[in-house]
Design a protein around this motif. Sequence first.
Motif, PDB file in Angstrom:
ATOM      1  N   UNK A   7      35.027  50.494  48.724  1.00  0.00           N
ATOM      2  CA  UNK A   7      35.012  50.404  47.522  1.00  0.00           C
ATOM      3  C   UNK A   7      35.543  48.915  46.535  1.00  0.00           C
ATOM      4  N   UNK A   8      35.942  47.576  47.810  1.00  0.00           N
ATOM      5  CA  UNK A   8      36.862  46.820  46.718  1.00  0.00           C
ATOM      6  C   UNK A   8      37.837  47.096  46.364  1.00  0.00           C
ATOM      7  N   UNK A   9      38.389  47.972  47.005  1.00  0.00           N
ATOM      8  CA  UNK A   9      40.070  48.190  45.924  1.00  0.00           C
ATOM      9  C   UNK A   9      41.143  48.059  46.842  1.00  0.00           C
ATOM     10  N   UNK A  10      40.836  47.931  48.110  1.00  0.00           N
ATOM     11  CA  UNK A  10      41.763  47.545  48.911  1.00  0.00           C
ATOM     12  C   UNK A  10      42.011  45.591  48.546  1.00  0.00           C
ATOM     13  N   UNK A  11      43.036  45.003  48.358  1.00  0.00           N
ATOM     14  CA  UNK A  11      43.481  44.269  48.165  1.00  0.00           C
ATOM     15  C   UNK A  11      44.132  43.238  49.619  1.00  0.00           C
ATOM     16  N   UNK A  12      44.002  41.815  50.018  1.00  0.00           N
ATOM     17  CA  UNK A  12      44.511  41.229  50.658  1.00  0.00           C
ATOM     18  C   UNK A  12      44.332  40.298  50.874  1.00  0.00           C
TER      19      UNK A  12
END
Length: 130
Positions: A7-12
């Motif tokens: 869902x795009x909540x993981x931030x690199x």
Amino acid sequence: PVVEAGDGRTILVAARAAPADRVTRLEALGLRALLADSPAEALAGLRAVGVGSLLIEGGGRLSASLLAADLVDRFYWIQSPLWLGAGAVEATPGLPDSSLADAVRWEVVERRELGADTLVVLDRPACSPA
């Protein structure tokens, strides 16, 4: 390897100099990329996107760099009853020297046994009495 981040909540968080093709591939899998030139810039970027608390698990070099930059509020330190000697990896390599008089004393807020080891939780001293 990353298969998908959903869902795009993981931030690199990566160095601004990271290979652009790798960052683009990870973004295509659903990661949000935050590029920074320093740990302080990375933490400010995370704060800007709503991250209010962060647990960083890293070795001594990472710990030392964050401590030296005054970017740590709480430190979880696992101590083992082992003596490895001068040839071992330092606990905080690269941490600048400080005299005993100038060293900041952290507050121990918890001690807990973890088998033969001990977890010590330390908080940075408050910047003001209030």
